[in-house]
Structures are given as structure tokens and as C-alpha cells.
Motif scaffolding. Structure first.
Motif, PDB file in Angstrom:
ATOM      1  N   GLY A 178      65.854  40.476  -3.121  1.00 20.94           N
ATOM      2  CA  GLY A 178      65.086  39.442  -3.802  1.00 20.94           C
ATOM      3  C   GLY A 178      65.574  39.207  -5.206  1.00 20.94           C
ATOM      4  N   ALA A 179      65.094  38.116  -5.783  1.00 24.74           N
ATOM      5  CA  ALA A 179      65.444  37.762  -7.155  1.00 24.74           C
ATOM      6  C   ALA A 179      64.304  36.962  -7.755  1.00 24.74           C
ATOM      7  CB  ALA A 179      66.746  36.962  -7.193  1.00 24.74           C
ATOM      8  N   SER A 180      64.208  36.985  -9.066  1.00 22.37           N
ATOM      9  CA  SER A 180      63.189  36.203  -9.762  1.00 22.37           C
ATOM     10  C   SER A 180      63.688  35.800 -11.131  1.00 22.37           C
ATOM     11  CB  SER A 180      61.876  36.997  -9.893  1.00 22.37           C
ATOM     12  OG  SER A 180      62.045  38.108 -10.757  1.00 22.37           O
ATOM     13  N   VAL A 181      63.118  34.727 -11.652  1.00 21.21           N
ATOM     14  CA  VAL A 181      63.412  34.272 -13.016  1.00 21.21           C
ATOM     15  C   VAL A 181      62.085  33.998 -13.714  1.00 21.21           C
ATOM     16  CG1 VAL A 181      65.678  33.313 -12.493  1.00 21.21           C
ATOM     17  CG2 VAL A 181      63.653  31.882 -12.216  1.00 21.21           C
ATOM     18  N   SER A 182      62.034  34.308 -15.007  1.00 19.55           N
ATOM     19  CA  SER A 182      60.822  34.098 -15.802  1.00 19.55           C
ATOM     20  C   SER A 182      61.188  33.427 -17.110  1.00 19.55           C
ATOM     21  CB  SER A 182      60.120  35.439 -16.098  1.00 19.55           C
ATOM     22  OG  SER A 182      59.781  36.117 -14.931  1.00 19.55           O
ATOM     23  N   ARG A 183      60.246  32.640 -17.614  1.00 18.48           N
ATOM     24  CA  ARG A 183      60.441  32.030 -18.931  1.00 18.48           C
ATOM     25  C   ARG A 183      59.107  31.930 -19.640  1.00 18.48           C
ATOM     26  NH1 ARG A 183      64.046  29.243 -21.948  1.00 18.48           N
ATOM     27  NH2 ARG A 183      63.249  27.650 -23.380  1.00 18.48           N
ATOM     28  N   ASP A 184      59.102  32.373 -20.893  1.00 15.90           N
ATOM     29  CA  ASP A 184      57.940  32.236 -21.770  1.00 15.90           C
ATOM     30  C   ASP A 184      57.998  30.852 -22.393  1.00 15.90           C
ATOM     31  OD1 ASP A 184      56.065  32.281 -23.833  1.00 15.90           O
ATOM     32  OD2 ASP A 184      56.430  34.375 -24.322  1.00 15.90           O
ATOM     33  N   ALA A 185      57.057  30.001 -22.006  1.00 13.67           N
ATOM     34  CA  ALA A 185      57.074  28.620 -22.481  1.00 13.67           C
ATOM     35  C   ALA A 185      56.816  28.521 -23.979  1.00 13.67           C
ATOM     36  CB  ALA A 185      56.039  27.789 -21.724  1.00 13.67           C
ATOM     37  N   SER A 186      56.193  29.555 -24.578  1.00 13.32           N
ATOM     38  CA  SER A 186      55.868  29.520 -25.999  1.00 13.32           C
ATOM     39  C   SER A 186      57.041  29.957 -26.875  1.00 13.32           C
ATOM     40  CB  SER A 186      54.661  30.411 -26.289  1.00 13.32           C
ATOM     41  OG  SER A 186      53.526  29.970 -25.590  1.00 13.32           O
ATOM     42  N   THR A 187      57.764  30.966 -26.446  1.00 13.10           N
ATOM     43  CA  THR A 187      58.827  31.536 -27.284  1.00 13.10           C
ATOM     44  C   THR A 187      60.229  31.234 -26.774  1.00 13.10           C
ATOM     45  OG1 THR A 187      58.914  33.628 -26.067  1.00 13.10           O
ATOM     46  CG2 THR A 187      57.269  33.447 -27.835  1.00 13.10           C
ATOM     47  N   GLY A 188      60.348  30.803 -25.524  1.00 17.89           N
ATOM     48  CA  GLY A 188      61.660  30.554 -24.953  1.00 17.89           C
ATOM     49  C   GLY A 188      62.351  31.792 -24.421  1.00 17.89           C
ATOM     50  N   GLN A 189      61.674  32.918 -24.404  1.00 24.17           N
ATOM     51  CA  GLN A 189      62.264  34.148 -23.904  1.00 24.17           C
ATOM     52  C   GLN A 189      62.435  34.084 -22.390  1.00 24.17           C
ATOM     53  OE1 GLN A 189      59.819  37.702 -24.132  1.00 24.17           O
ATOM     54  NE2 GLN A 189      61.579  38.961 -24.672  1.00 24.17           N
ATOM     55  N   ASN A 190      63.619  34.457 -21.911  1.00 20.63           N
ATOM     56  CA  ASN A 190      63.935  34.410 -20.489  1.00 20.63           C
ATOM     57  C   ASN A 190      64.125  35.821 -19.934  1.00 20.63           C
ATOM     58  OD1 ASN A 190      64.112  31.489 -20.166  1.00 20.63           O
ATOM     59  ND2 ASN A 190      65.973  31.633 -21.416  1.00 20.63           N
ATOM     60  N   GLU A 191      63.873  35.948 -18.626  1.00 22.37           N
ATOM     61  CA  GLU A 191      64.089  37.217 -17.936  1.00 22.37           C
ATOM     62  C   GLU A 191      64.577  36.933 -16.526  1.00 22.37           C
ATOM     63  OE1 GLU A 191      61.267  40.741 -16.224  1.00 22.37           O
ATOM     64  OE2 GLU A 191      61.018  40.260 -18.352  1.00 22.37           O
ATOM     65  N   ARG A 192      65.544  37.740 -16.068  1.00 22.90           N
ATOM     66  CA  ARG A 192      66.073  37.621 -14.717  1.00 22.90           C
ATOM     67  C   ARG A 192      65.997  38.984 -14.040  1.00 22.90           C
ATOM     68  NH1 ARG A 192      67.562  35.528 -19.294  1.00 22.90           N
ATOM     69  NH2 ARG A 192      69.641  36.444 -19.328  1.00 22.90           N
ATOM     70  N   GLN A 193      65.721  38.972 -12.717  1.00 24.33           N
ATOM     71  CA  GLN A 193      65.611  40.222 -11.976  1.00 24.33           C
ATOM     72  C   GLN A 193      66.259  40.081 -10.602  1.00 24.33           C
ATOM     73  OE1 GLN A 193      61.537  41.646 -11.829  1.00 24.33           O
ATOM     74  NE2 GLN A 193      61.901  42.775 -13.703  1.00 24.33           N
ATOM     75  N   PHE A 194      66.742  41.222 -10.110  1.00 23.55           N
ATOM     76  CA  PHE A 194      67.305  41.289  -8.767  1.00 23.55           C
ATOM     77  C   PHE A 194      66.910  42.628  -8.164  1.00 23.55           C
ATOM     78  CE2 PHE A 194      70.647  42.925  -5.975  1.00 23.55           C
ATOM     79  CZ  PHE A 194      70.703  41.901  -5.015  1.00 23.55           C
ATOM     80  N   ARG A 851      52.344  32.002 -22.616  1.00 31.64           N
ATOM     81  CA  ARG A 851      52.279  31.648 -21.193  1.00 31.64           C
ATOM     82  C   ARG A 851      53.670  31.769 -20.574  1.00 31.64           C
ATOM     83  NH1 ARG A 851      50.632  26.743 -21.715  1.00 31.64           N
ATOM     84  NH2 ARG A 851      48.388  27.170 -21.595  1.00 31.64           N
ATOM     85  N   THR A 852      53.781  32.626 -19.561  1.00 28.74           N
ATOM     86  CA  THR A 852      55.082  32.930 -18.957  1.00 28.74           C
ATOM     87  C   THR A 852      55.058  32.604 -17.470  1.00 28.74           C
ATOM     88  OG1 THR A 852      55.446  34.707 -20.561  1.00 28.74           O
ATOM     89  CG2 THR A 852      56.789  34.739 -18.577  1.00 28.74           C
ATOM     90  N   PHE A 853      56.043  31.833 -17.033  1.00 31.07           N
ATOM     91  CA  PHE A 853      56.153  31.407 -15.639  1.00 31.07           C
ATOM     92  C   PHE A 853      57.231  32.225 -14.927  1.00 31.07           C
ATOM     93  CE2 PHE A 853      54.588  27.835 -18.082  1.00 31.07           C
ATOM     94  CZ  PHE A 853      53.554  27.348 -17.299  1.00 31.07           C
TER      95      PHE A 853
END
Length: 862
Positions: A178-194, A851-853
Motif C-alpha cells: 500500500g501507499a498513501s500521501v498526506s498534505r496539511d492544507a494550512s502549512t503545506g507540509q507533505n508526507e508520503r508512505q509505503f 487540517r490534513t488530508f
């Protein structure tokens, strides 16, 4: 006496192995019996007297959390005094721990599959040895069991507050990735996972099982300038808030005697806006640009597990865990030359003062005589830091389960290694040479050549490691069949070796680095333990459990830890349970062995001649105490579980923990306000400004805490699916300890006097599952608390409460595919304002993300 106790207990632990041969032909492997955290006796989980919270892999997936620390730190029982990677000024930057009952990470035991793992390579808060949760895998986790009462009688020294047992898959067939991506809409911080999990072999049919898991995580660095409400550092609209600026570049210790021109980020600033009652103009800069709130990280975890059936009742197993973590952050602004400038003297194990005085005739000196300065070397650039950590654990053993005995013999080795790199620090000898010769221009750095700047800069490496090796043997059986049920017995023996070596760079030990931070630890010890346990069914509805453990530590001596528990079920729907135990915490290696730490802090100084009662920076020197005594505890727990139907349950558990001889440092504020009571510990410069505070670990006195937990669950069939409501809440009734040795107990519950300790903390979730769809809405609540450091009517008197919501959903309508989506902090709430926290919110409770998606996909292979 202790040797005889260990010998007798060891013989009791070894006795079961003498009968293993008679078990060899048995094939009775009851699947209904399980081992639950807090006991070595296999029995029905309903027969346990301990309050255990279980978090399944499905619960983890439904939470939307992306890492093991995120899952554990959100629990209600993690009530305070724990740290994660937001604590960037730490010697353990980039780590994460958990603190059950607010008693600190050192009082919470972390296990993997019921066995120990190595502590982190360095100490948190100069004294806490702890397991770094960031080093442990998430994808391989089958469930997590949190034992909420003390368990020293079963597990030993560091289980006073409870145990977190991370249970990995015992076997796995198939494969999924699996994989996922996240982004904090307030700060622009990104995260990726596998992630990947794959396994083969059925232990029952094929005689073996082998599985492998891997997960990777990469997250952007988050600086203070990325957070809209923090980046300006102007909090004059908040209670107790102010305009936060660092004043620099001035002569004679007087900020208004400033250098002739602004350089770098300096701005012309009204001194009165920064320090009420002062007048004049000063040079100052916003330190937000040099502050990292969350380091950028890359993490990788791998787990390999193999089981092999030797015969019908005997199984060999081996397990290897590996973790690698790399973090990067801004360590701080360029070095400032002030009267508090120091270098390390290895010969005296102390700090040497380094001059900040411009000689007469120096091009930067406008006066006829020597002139002290305060100046920031902006042309050298910000100081940065990267941490590289590797974690390993190798476990191998043999276990068996027959009609008489269950047994397990294993050996373990685990270590944690750190290599910390620091960049753009300053060479003391080059600085002294340039200061004497006038070769560095403080007032106009543009005149400094590249060669001059290069001669000042040094990069350093700080190495550290922690190692644990152990041999464990446990066995359990049913000694007799009593009228009310079987009499269960378990015993075990453990031999453990712990070693810790935290060093520093050659630049520090040689006195080359200016304003060094160091945490030197070098120690080792051997631990022997023997323990036994009984489970006695007194009546069909009443059972008793008893356990005892004898420990011997090579560095301080022996300890004995007994425990008694009762479980009473007068009705099918009602269970009453209680336990009483004694425990201890051995002094950590930093507290008792050869260790010295130099760090930097701030304190309100009423005697400062320039800015009295304002926050003043100081150098903190802390040394170990070989004569320190271990902490001892008494734990009491009382609870009930009411289950009127199969779809509903209510659990209430009360706890009280009393600790004696709590180890710590005396309150720095009190030292500064009462220097006469602590001769030699508070050092000031010729102007009377605070320079150094020296302390030694000591037994402060007693600590007492009490509270209760609520665990509620109700589910209904709804619209072809199932709706489940669940809640876990903790109420802190009292948390008291002294601030000084022999001092009166101070109440910290509901305030931040002893660390932020809110009275209420909890989470409530609503989950709906319907065929291919599932979704969960979770409400997280942290109560507000009194601002213990309020200094007047205009200051903040109370830190507000926090209420955040997370929403997650998954869809399995596509063959072999699971699609997931989550929103953390749905309402985009800010962390509560705290005027006295270093970054204006309490990082032990909150973080600065908005808020992080998150979007993810899991694919299962046949």
C-alpha cells in the motif's frame, strides 16, 4: 539474603523444564487459552484481573493515524510528560515516547511480543532512558495491548505506570502492499508512505511460517515560518503575549548602545515594545526564521519473522526488527557572542569562560578601552542538525505447549545507535585569535573574507549507543484441579545486560567548540530477576492472582516486587476487579553512572541588573549521583466491567500510585530566587547577570497520583450495517510531588506546574460499517489547565481546552483493493495558546499542524 532469594526463585522457574520430556507426546494445544499482557499464565482473557486496553490492526486503520507514535500518543492514558519529535531542542531530537499516567517515559515499559527492546541511544531530559516509538514498525502490528496498572512483579523496574505491548503477527500468509500521501492544507507540509507485508507457510499444515514487512515514511520539515499564526512572533493580542524578538549587536551589556548599522535580519526596534519600562532603540530580529517545529524525516522499518514446527508441541522461532531514521532541522540562529560564551574543559569536567571583550584598537571597538559586546555572527549562517538513528532487535527462541506445561526459552540482542551531525558551529581558537588581532569585523561582516569565515566554522559529530542483551525463560502449568477450576502457576528467570555510551565530538572535548551542548554517559549493569505467579480460583465467581519478583541490579542492589489481584463476577454481566502491588524504578544509567550534561535554558531572574523578572538564558550543568537510591512504588487499582448485552460494555477503573524517593532535579526557579540556600550552584558574571546553574540528580521525595478511566462501548445494527460508539476517557484526580528535596508536595493536576497535566483527556468515536464501506468519526478532547507560571494580572491564568475531530473512510468494493481517505483536525483548530511554553503551545500535548488530508490505497495479492 538476595542471592538466596534469587536462587530459590530461579529453582522455581527452572522446575517446569525438568518435566518437559513427559510432554513431548502430547498434542493438546487449546486455542481458547491466550496470554494477556500482565500475566505469564495462559487462560481465558475474561479471567484476568488487570485492566487491559486492546487496539487492533483494524482500529489502527480506522484511526487514520500514519505512525505508531501517532496512534499511542493520542490515547487518553498518555496523560502528560511525554515527548515526540517536536521537542527539537532535546539531546533525543527526532524521537517519540509515551508516558502512562503522566509519570514520564521512564516509568512506562514498551515491549514487542512480550519481550524487551533497546532503549534509545541517548537520554531525554538528561535522565530518561526510554524506547523510541519511531524505531518500531507499524505495518506488522496485529494489535497493541496497554496494561494500565503497575506490573513490576511481572516485567520489572520500568513498569510502574504500566506496559505497552506491541504484538506483531505470529504468522501471516499472502501479500499486500500500500501507499498513501498526506498534505496539511494550512502549512503545506507533505508526507508520503509505503508499506509491504508478505508471508508464506501454514504452521499447522506446512510446519513453518515466514513473513516479512516493510514500511517507509517521508515527511517535510515544518518551520515556525510555515505556520501562519506563529511566523510573525507578535503575540501582543494574546494574554501574557508579547512581541518576540532577539536583541543583539550592542556594547557594554546595554542594548541601546547598539552597533552603528543593522546587519542581516536585524530591524530597528523600540526597546520598550520588547521590555516594558525600557526606552530607546535596539537592533533585534525575529527568531521564527531559525526555529524548526517538526524536523523533516525519512524512516524505514523492516521486520522478519520465522516459525518452524520441531514436533507436535515444540516450535522454534526467530525475529529480526530493523529501523532507520534520518531527521533534519534548524538547530538555531548563528552563534551569538555574549558574556555567557563558554567552552568545555575536559581536564576539570567544567566550563571555561571565553572572552567577549573587544581589545582597545579593535576595528569594531569605538571606545578607547576594552569593550564587551553582544553580537550575532549572521554572516556564518544558521546552525543546522541532522540525526541518523539505526535500531536493531534479534530474538530467537524455542517454545512448547503440552497437556501439562507451556514454556518459552529465548535470547535477545537489541541496540540503538545515533550519529548526530551539527553544522556551522564556531571554532573557539579561531575566534580568540581573530578577536585579539581584529581580523573579524563584527559591525560590518560584509568586510570579512571567505577565508576568515571558513576558519571560524566547524562541523561536529556526536555518537551514542544503547545495547540490551538478555536471556529469558518462562513456564506455566496447571498445578491442580480445584473445585472452582484449575490452579495456574507460572515462573521465570531473566538475565539482562544493559550498556550505554553517549559521547561527543572531539571539537567539544578539546575545548574547540564555542557554547557546546553535551550529554556524556558511559555506564553498564547486569540485571538478574526471578519471578513466579499463581492464579487461584477460589469460587466459580471469585479468583485470586498473586505474583512476586526478585531483582538484583549490579549498580545499586536488590528489590522485591509483590502483587495481589482479585476478580469477582457475581453476575454474568458484572465483573469486579482489583489489585495491589509494590514496584520500583532502578536509577537510569544517566542518573547513577558516569554522566555529565551541558544544556541551555531560560528562567525568570528577579536579580538581573538589566531586565529583572524577564526570561534570561543560562548554561545548565548536570552531573550524575552514584549514591542515589531507587524509586519505590505502591500501586492500587479497583474497577468494574458491566456488560448487560453482547453489544454493550462499561468499564470504570480507579488507580492510585505512590512513589517514594522520586529522582529528579530541584526546581530551577527556586534555585535562582534563593541562591543562599544553594551555595555555588548559581554563578553570575561581573555585572550580576546569570551565567551557569549546576545541579546533581537527587531523591526529591514522594510522588502521589490518582485518577480513573472510563471505557464505554455500544453497537447497533443500522441500515444493513453496524454502528459502534466507543469512548476512552481518563480523569486525573491528583498528581503531587515536591519541587525541592524534602519540600512539601505540590499539586500539579489541572495545571502545568509539573508538566501539562489536564484533568480530563479522552477520545470518543462513532464507526459505521456496511458491506464494502466503513467510516469513523473521532473526537479528541484535552481539558484546559491552570497556568502555573502566571506572573500577574496581565499574564495568562489558564490554558484553554482542545477539541479536534478526525474523519476516516474506506471502500473495499474493488477486488483486492482497499481505498482509504482521512481528514485529521477536521475543523482546522489551533493548539491552545500557552504564554509560557517555548513555542506558545505545549508540545507534550499538541502539535502545530492544521487540517490534513490523506489518501491511500492497499492492494492484496492472492
Amino acid at each position: 539474603m538476595m542471592k538466596h532469594t534469587l536462587l530459590l526463585a530461579g529453582l522455581g522457574a527452572a522446575l517446569p523444564f525438568a518435566t518437559l520430556a513427559s510432554d513431548a507426546t502430547s498434542q493438546d494445544n487449546s486455542l481458547e487459552r491466550v496470554t494477556v499482557t500482565g500475566s505469564n499464565i495462559r487462560a481465558s482473557s475474561k479471567a484476568k484481573t488487570n485492566p487491559v486496553q486492546v487496539i487492533s490492526a483494524a482500529d489502527i486503520a480506522a484511526s487514520g493515524k500514519s505512525s505508531l507514535p501517532d496512534v499511542l500518543r493520542s490515547l487518553a492514558v498518555n496523560s502528560g510528560n511525554s515527548f515526540n519529535e517536536q521537542y527539537t531542542g532535546s539531546f533525543s531530537a527526532g524521537t517519540a515516547g509515551i508516558s502512562l499516567r503522566g509519570l514520564g517515559q521512564r516509568n512506562t515499559l514498551i515491549l514487542v511480543n512480550g519481550k524487551r527492546v533497546s532503549n534509545y541511544a541517548t537520554a531525554q531530559e538528561l535522565q530518561e532512558t526510554f524506547v523510541d516509538l519511531n524505531s518500531l514498525p507499524l505495518k506488522a502490528v496485529k494489535r497493541i495491548e496497554i496494561l494500565k496498572d503497575g506490573a513490576s512483579a511481572i516485567y520489572g523496574s520500568d513498569a510502574i505506570a504500566g506496559v505497552v505491548n506491541i504484538i506483531l503477527y505470529s504468522d501471516y500468509q499472502g501479500a499486500e502492499l500500500g501507499a498513501s500521501v498526506s498534505r496539511d492544507a494550512s502549512t503545506g507540509q507533505n508526507e508520503r508512505q509505503f508499506n509491504l507485508l508478505a508471508g508464506k507457510g501454514d504452521l499447522g499444515q506446512d510446519g513453518y511460517n515466514l513473513w516479512f514487512s516493510f514500511d517507509a515514511q517521508k515527511r517535510d520539515r515544518l518551520d515556525q515560518t510555515d505556520v501562519s499564526w506563529l511566523k510573525d512572533n507578535d503575540f501582543r493580542g494574546q494574554p501574557g503575549g508579547s512581541l518576540v524578538r532577539n536583541v543583539t549587536n550592542y556594547y557594554n551589556g546595554n542594548p541601546v548602545q547598539r552597533f552603528p548599522n543593522a546587519i542581516g535580519p536585524l530591524q530597528d526596534t523600540d526597546y520598550g515594545a520588547l521590555n516594558p519600562g525600557k526606552s530607546g532603540r535596539v537592533w533585534a530580529y525575529n527568531p521564527a526564521q531559525y526555529t524548526t517545529l517538526m524536523p523533516g524525516i525519512e524512516r524505514y522499518h523492516a521486520a522478519l519473522h520465522g516459525s518452524y514446527r520441531l514436533d507436535a508441541v515444540t516450535e522454534a522461532y526467530a525475529e529480526f526488527l530493523y529501523g532507520a531514521s534520518h531527521s533534519n532541522q534548524i538547530f538555531g540562529p548563528p552563534l551569538s557572542v555574549t558574556s555567557s560564551l563558554r567552552a568545555w574543559n575536559a581536564a576539570t569536567q567544567s566550563l571555561t569562560s571565553i572572552s567577549n571583550v573587544l581589545p582597545a584598537g579593535n576595528p569594531s571597538n569605538p571606545n578607547a578601552g576594552p569593550t564587551p559586546i553582544s553580537a550575532t555572527l549572521f554572516d556564518l549562517g544558521q546552525r543546522d542538525k541532522t540525526d541518523s538513528v539505526s535500531f536493531r532487535r534479534l530474538l530467537a527462541g524455542v517454545k512448547g505447549s503440552g497437556d501439562k506445561w507451556d514454556w518459552d526459552v529465548s535470547g535477545l540482542y537489541s541496540d540503538s545507535r545515533l550519529r548526530e551531525y551539527a553544522y556551522n558551529f564556531v571554532n573557539r581558537y579561531a575566534y580568540e585569535k581573530l578577536l585579539a588581532s581584529g581580523g573579524y569585523n563584527f559591525i560590518d561582516p560584509a568586510q570579512n573574507s571567505a577565508a576568515t569565515k571558513d576558519s571560524l566554522l566547524i562541523n561536529t559529530l556526536r555518537p551514542a549507543w544503547y545495547r540490551t542483551a538478555s536471556f529469558d525463560a518462562t513456564a506455566s502449568t496447571e498445578l491442580a484441579q480445584l473445585p472452582a477450576g484449575p490452579l495456574g502457576f507460572a515462573a521465570g528467570y531473566q538475565l539482562r545486560r544493559e550498556m550505554m555510551n553517549a559521547g561527543t565530538s572531539a571539537a567539544v572535548t578539546s575545548g574547540t567548540e564555542l557554547r557546546p551542548a553535551l550529554d556524556l554517559i558511559n555506564g553498564a549493569r547486569n540485571v538478574q530477576a526471578a519471578y513466579s505467579e499463581l492464579s487461584v480460583p477460589l469460587l466459580k465467581s471469585l479468583s485470586l492472582s498473586a505474583a512476586a519478583r526478585a531483582d538484583h541490579y549490579s549498580d545499586f542492589g536488590s528489590a522485591f516486587s509483590p502483587k495481589l489481584g482479585l476478580r469477582y463476577q457475581p453476575l454474568q454481566s458484572l465483573t469486579l476487579r482489583g489489585s495491589l502491588s509494590k514496584g520500583f524504578r532502578a536509577p537510569s544509567l544517566p542518573e547513577i553512572t558516569h554522566s555529565t550534561a551541558v544544556s541551555y535554558g531560560s528562567v525568570q531572574d528577579p536579580y538581573d541588573p538589566i531586565t529583572p523578572n524577564q526570561s534570561i538564558g543560562y548554561t545548565h550543568l548536570v552531573v550524575a549521583n552514584p549514591a542515589i537510591k531507587p524509586e519505590h512504588s505502591t500501586n492500587a487499582n479497583l474497577g468494574l466491567v458491566l456488560s448487560p448485552t453482547a453489544d454493550s460494555s462499561i468499564a470504570i477503573d480507579y488507580y492510585r500510585i505512590r512513589q517514594k524517593d522520586v529522582i529528579g532535579l530541584e526546581d530551577v526557579d527556586n534555585l535562582v530566587r534563593n541562591p543562599g540556600a544553594y551555595p555555588g550552584q548559581v554563578v553570575r558574571d561581573s555585572q550580576g547577570r546569570l551565567q551557569t546553574i549546576t545541579q546533581q540528580f537527587t531523591n526529591l521525595g514522594n510522588r502521589e497520583t490518582s485518577g480513573f478511566d472510563l471505557d464505554l462501548r455500544q453497537s447497533w445494527k443500522l441500515a444493513g450495517g453496524r454502528l459502534t460508539l466507543a469512548a476512552q476517557w481518563s480523569r486525573l484526580l491528583s498528581f503531587r510531588q515536591p519541587l525541592q528535596q524534602g519540600g512539601a508536595l505540590q499539586e500539579g493536576a489541572g495545571s502545568n506546574l509539573l508538566g501539562a497535566l489536564p484533568r480530563w483527556k479522552g477520545q470518543t468515536s462513532a464507526s459505521w460499517d456496511n458491506h464494502d464501506w466503513s467510516s469513523t468519526l473521532t473526537w479528541f478532547h484535552t481539558d484546559g489547565y491552570t497556568q502555573a507560571f502566571s506572573s500577574g494580572a496581565d499574564d495568562q491564568s489558564r490554558v484553554g481546552s482542545s477539541n479536534t475531530f478526525n474523519l476516516s473512510a474506506s471502500y473495499k468494493g474493488v477486488k483486492r483493493v482497499t481505498l482509504t481517505a482521512a481528514v485529521q483536525n477536521l475543523a482546522n483548530r489551533r493548539s491552545p495558546w500557552d504564554s509560557h511554553a517555548g513555542i506558545y503551545y505545549d508540545s507534550s500535548q499538541y502539535d502545530p499542524t492544521g487540517r490534513t488530508f490523506t489518501l491511500g490505497v492497499q492492494y492484496k495479492l492472492d
